[in-house]
Structures are given as C-alpha cells and as structure tokens.
Design an enzyme around this catalytic site. Structure first.
Site, PDB file in Angstrom:
ATOM      1  N   ARG A 150       0.848  -1.200   0.000  1.00 41.97           N
ATOM      2  CA  ARG A 150       0.000   0.000   0.000  1.00 41.97           C
ATOM      3  C   ARG A 150       0.881   1.246   0.000  1.00 41.97           C
ATOM      4  O   ARG A 150       1.797   1.384   0.801  1.00 41.97           O
ATOM      5  CB  ARG A 150      -0.893   0.009   1.236  1.00 41.97           C
ATOM      6  CG  ARG A 150      -1.776   1.240   1.320  1.00 41.97           C
ATOM      7  CD  ARG A 150      -2.759   1.164   2.470  1.00 41.97           C
ATOM      8  NE  ARG A 150      -2.092   0.899   3.722  1.00 41.97           N
ATOM      9  CZ  ARG A 150      -2.740   0.716   4.872  1.00 41.97           C
ATOM     10  NH1 ARG A 150      -4.047   0.747   4.882  1.00 41.97           N
ATOM     11  NH2 ARG A 150      -2.085   0.483   5.980  1.00 41.97           N
TER      12      ARG A 150
ATOM     13  N   GLY B 259       0.792  -3.185  10.175  1.00 38.00           N
ATOM     14  CA  GLY B 259       0.378  -2.150  11.122  1.00 38.00           C
ATOM     15  C   GLY B 259       0.963  -0.774  10.856  1.00 38.00           C
ATOM     16  O   GLY B 259       1.082   0.038  11.768  1.00 38.00           O
ATOM     17  N   GLU B 260       1.293  -0.479   9.592  1.00 39.30           N
ATOM     18  CA  GLU B 260       1.907   0.823   9.302  1.00 39.30           C
ATOM     19  C   GLU B 260       0.965   1.983   9.597  1.00 39.30           C
ATOM     20  O   GLU B 260       1.401   3.062  10.001  1.00 39.30           O
ATOM     21  CB  GLU B 260       2.377   0.885   7.852  1.00 39.30           C
ATOM     22  CG  GLU B 260       3.161   2.157   7.548  1.00 39.30           C
ATOM     23  CD  GLU B 260       3.799   2.170   6.167  1.00 39.30           C
ATOM     24  OE1 GLU B 260       4.047   3.273   5.647  1.00 39.30           O
ATOM     25  OE2 GLU B 260       4.042   1.082   5.612  1.00 39.30           O
TER      26      GLU B 260
ATOM     27  N   ARG C 299      -1.193   2.201  12.071  1.00 39.21           N
ATOM     28  CA  ARG C 299      -1.100   2.453  13.514  1.00 39.21           C
ATOM     29  C   ARG C 299       0.211   3.154  13.863  1.00 39.21           C
ATOM     30  O   ARG C 299       0.254   4.033  14.734  1.00 39.21           O
ATOM     31  CB  ARG C 299      -1.219   1.131  14.278  1.00 39.21           C
ATOM     32  CG  ARG C 299      -2.659   0.652  14.467  1.00 39.21           C
ATOM     33  CD  ARG C 299      -2.731  -0.827  14.781  1.00 39.21           C
ATOM     34  NE  ARG C 299      -2.603  -1.634  13.573  1.00 39.21           N
ATOM     35  CZ  ARG C 299      -2.343  -2.921  13.580  1.00 39.21           C
ATOM     36  NH1 ARG C 299      -2.166  -3.561  14.714  1.00 39.21           N
ATOM     37  NH2 ARG C 299      -2.246  -3.584  12.442  1.00 39.21           N
TER      38      ARG C 299
ATOM     39  N   ASN D 164      -2.728  -6.981   4.202  1.00 41.22           N
ATOM     40  CA  ASN D 164      -3.497  -5.859   3.643  1.00 41.22           C
ATOM     41  C   ASN D 164      -4.666  -6.330   2.797  1.00 41.22           C
ATOM     42  O   ASN D 164      -5.750  -5.754   2.860  1.00 41.22           O
ATOM     43  CB  ASN D 164      -2.578  -4.959   2.806  1.00 41.22           C
ATOM     44  CG  ASN D 164      -1.795  -3.983   3.665  1.00 41.22           C
ATOM     45  OD1 ASN D 164      -2.333  -3.009   4.161  1.00 41.22           O
ATOM     46  ND2 ASN D 164      -0.527  -4.272   3.888  1.00 41.22           N
TER      47      ASN D 164
ATOM     48  N   ARG E  11      -7.590  -7.400   4.765  1.00 38.73           N
ATOM     49  CA  ARG E  11      -8.289  -6.267   5.379  1.00 38.73           C
ATOM     50  C   ARG E  11      -8.828  -5.308   4.320  1.00 38.73           C
ATOM     51  O   ARG E  11      -9.428  -4.302   4.649  1.00 38.73           O
ATOM     52  CB  ARG E  11      -7.330  -5.509   6.299  1.00 38.73           C
ATOM     53  CG  ARG E  11      -6.902  -6.315   7.514  1.00 38.73           C
ATOM     54  CD  ARG E  11      -5.771  -5.645   8.256  1.00 38.73           C
ATOM     55  NE  ARG E  11      -6.137  -4.282   8.640  1.00 38.73           N
ATOM     56  CZ  ARG E  11      -5.289  -3.454   9.244  1.00 38.73           C
ATOM     57  NH1 ARG E  11      -4.069  -3.814   9.490  1.00 38.73           N
ATOM     58  NH2 ARG E  11      -5.685  -2.239   9.573  1.00 38.73           N
TER      59      ARG E  11
END
Length: 302
Positions: free
Chosen positions: A44, A83-84, A86, A118, A121
């Site tokens: 992403r 978790g980038e 966050r 990713n 999600r």
C-alpha cells in the site's frame, strides 16, 4: 534465485482477522518508534489522510489497542510487517513507543506477509493489489495458481487484477485515485486501441456512465463502429424523444432508423406523415429471427 517459502499451514498460520500471528511470541514488547522503519516493499502506497487522523484521535484517547507486527533487522532496528497505519497515527499523536509483536521473518517473506495482511483487510486499491501480485509472481517465479493458494484468492480474481496493468497509465492512475472503479476499468480491457480506451475513459468521467453502458460502447467499437458516431445516434434519439417525432428533421429520422436497425440487427422501417403519425416495422425472415426480436423486447421490459 532465493529459496521459495511455503506458508505451511495456510493463512490461519499467519492471520487472525486482520493481524499476522507471531509464532513463538509469548509477550508484547513496547518498541521505541525511533527504532522502527517502514517496509519499502509495503504494497500500500496511499494512506487516507482523514482516516489516519481519525485513527490518531482514537489512539490519543485510548492508546494502541492492537499491537503492530515487526521483525528485528538489527539490535536497534525493526521493520514493519503489519500495522503501518497504527505506526503513522502514533507518530501524529506524538507517542514515543508502540506495543508490538516481534517475529523472525526472512526478507523474501516480509512482502508476502504484508500483502496478505493488507488484502485480507481490503486496505489496498486495485492497482496496488495488481502490482503486488505481479511483484510476487516475478520475485518468486510463481504461477497464478500457486499465488492463488498462498494468498487465499481465486486464480480468476488474481487474473482480473493483473489485467488492469494492461491499461494505459492514465487509466491506472484514475483507478488508484478512485476516479473510476475496477468494474468500469475492466470493461475497457477488450479495446486493443489505447486511443479508444482513453476516449471511453474520458466519457466515463464526464458522463458518469454505468458499467452496462460502457460495455455497450465497447462491444460496438470492437465491431468497428466509432464512438463519435454512436454518440451522434444517441443524441438524435434524444432529440426525437424530447421534441416529438413530427419536429425531427429528415436527417434525424434517418439516424433514428439506422440506430433501431443496429439495435434489432434487422432492417427497421420507419414512416411518418405530416401530422406526426406513423409506424415502425421490423421485418423478419424466419420464426427464429422473430423469437430473437421478441426476446429483445422482453429484455427491455426488465
């Protein structure tokens, strides 16, 4: 070539809803944000600023509920596996550390894990997913079927994403920037001429065309018709609808007759007197052709 890594027990060995599992981890570590680096192979590339601010506000109120997942690259350095968002939101808030799972992962599996996390999600746009799939196929010399097994997606789904990369860069940018959705973009793929693809793409942006309408244009263009002529025919039909048949010019009548003939794939006859009264007749040569014409009317009712 680097040794291929198999995910072993499947997605369940890596994912719980939206997080990568950390096999062998028995506790959560508090890691300094200054020691964390983003993954350069993160699939992403676009982060919604408004959503990021909302997440930051939540973290400011109640903290980071779900730990991020890292791998240790040196004694004083970690790289993000998952978790980038966050991580970025925590920086916005001004935190100095973040809860994290730390796991051991080979370089060749980090991108794969990030991609799976990713995709599960649905955090990536269609072009990012397509590029990530292509990268995985080329990096690990996989077939689409093998990649399908790794990421838990149907092979046809992967193939549909990869086809988007055949479109001109301008259209790919439009998908990325959400100017056009994947369904519309896929309808443009059968057009082999780049100029035709861009012409229909611009029309989608200007007119907000439905997928069905785009498919209609694409079918006509692939049969040799020009988009400009199709639009002229439709305009003539609209003129007739709005102004009434008796006010239409001979040229508009002819265009309407041509349009109806193409639509029914038959030589449609259209007559009209000075009072605006007339008739439309559709000749047929066999019962089969009659049934075909009737089926078209049935579809129009729907």
């Amino acid at each position: 070539m680097a040794k291929k890594m198999v995910l072993g027990r499947g997605l369940d060995a890596l994912i719980t809803i939206d997080e990568v599992k950390t096999e062998g981890s028995s506790s959560i570590n508090e890691i300094d944000l200054s020691k964390i680096q983003v993954n350069p192979d993160q699939p992403r590339h676009i982060f919604d600023e408004e959503a990021l601010r909302e997440l930051a506000a939540s973290i400011k109120q109640i903290g980071v509920i779900q730990p991020i997942t890292l791998r240790q690259t040196s004694d004083e350095s970690y790289q993000i596996i998952a978790g980038e968002r966050r991580y970025r939101a925590s920086l916005l808030v001004g935190l100095t550390s973040i809860p994290a799972y730390v796991r051991t992962a080979e370089d060749e599996t980090v991108m794969e894990m990030a991609l799976i996390e990713n995709i599960q999600r649905e955090d990536l746009n269609s072009i990012e997913i397509a590029l990530a799939y292509q990268n995985l196929l080329e990096t690990y010399d996989l077939t689409q079927e093998q990649l399908s097994e790794r990421v838990g997606k149907k092979r046809t789904t992967i193939a549909n994403y990869l086809r988007l990369l055949k479109l001109p860069a301008e259209i790919q940018m439009g998908i990325r920037d959400k100017k056009i959705d994947m369904a519309h973009a896929r309808t443009l793929i059968p057009l082999e001429d780049v100029a035709a693809q861009l012409e229909v793409y611009e029309l989608i942006l200007e007119e907000g065309l439905s997928v069905r309408k785009v498919e209609e244009y694409v079918r006509a263009i692939t049969k040799g018709e020009k988009l400009e002529e199709l639009l002229k025919e439709e305009k003539a039909v609209e003129v007739v609808k709005k102004s009434g048949v008796k006010k239409a010019t001979p040229e508009e009548f002819e265009m309407l007759k041509t349009h109806l003939s193409k639509f029914f794939a038959a030589k449609v006859q259209l007559t009209c007197n000075e009072n605006g009264k007339g008739k439309i007749s559709i000749p047929f040569k066999s019962e089969e052709e009659l049934e075909r014409i009737i089926s078209i009317f049935d579809q129009l009712k729907k």
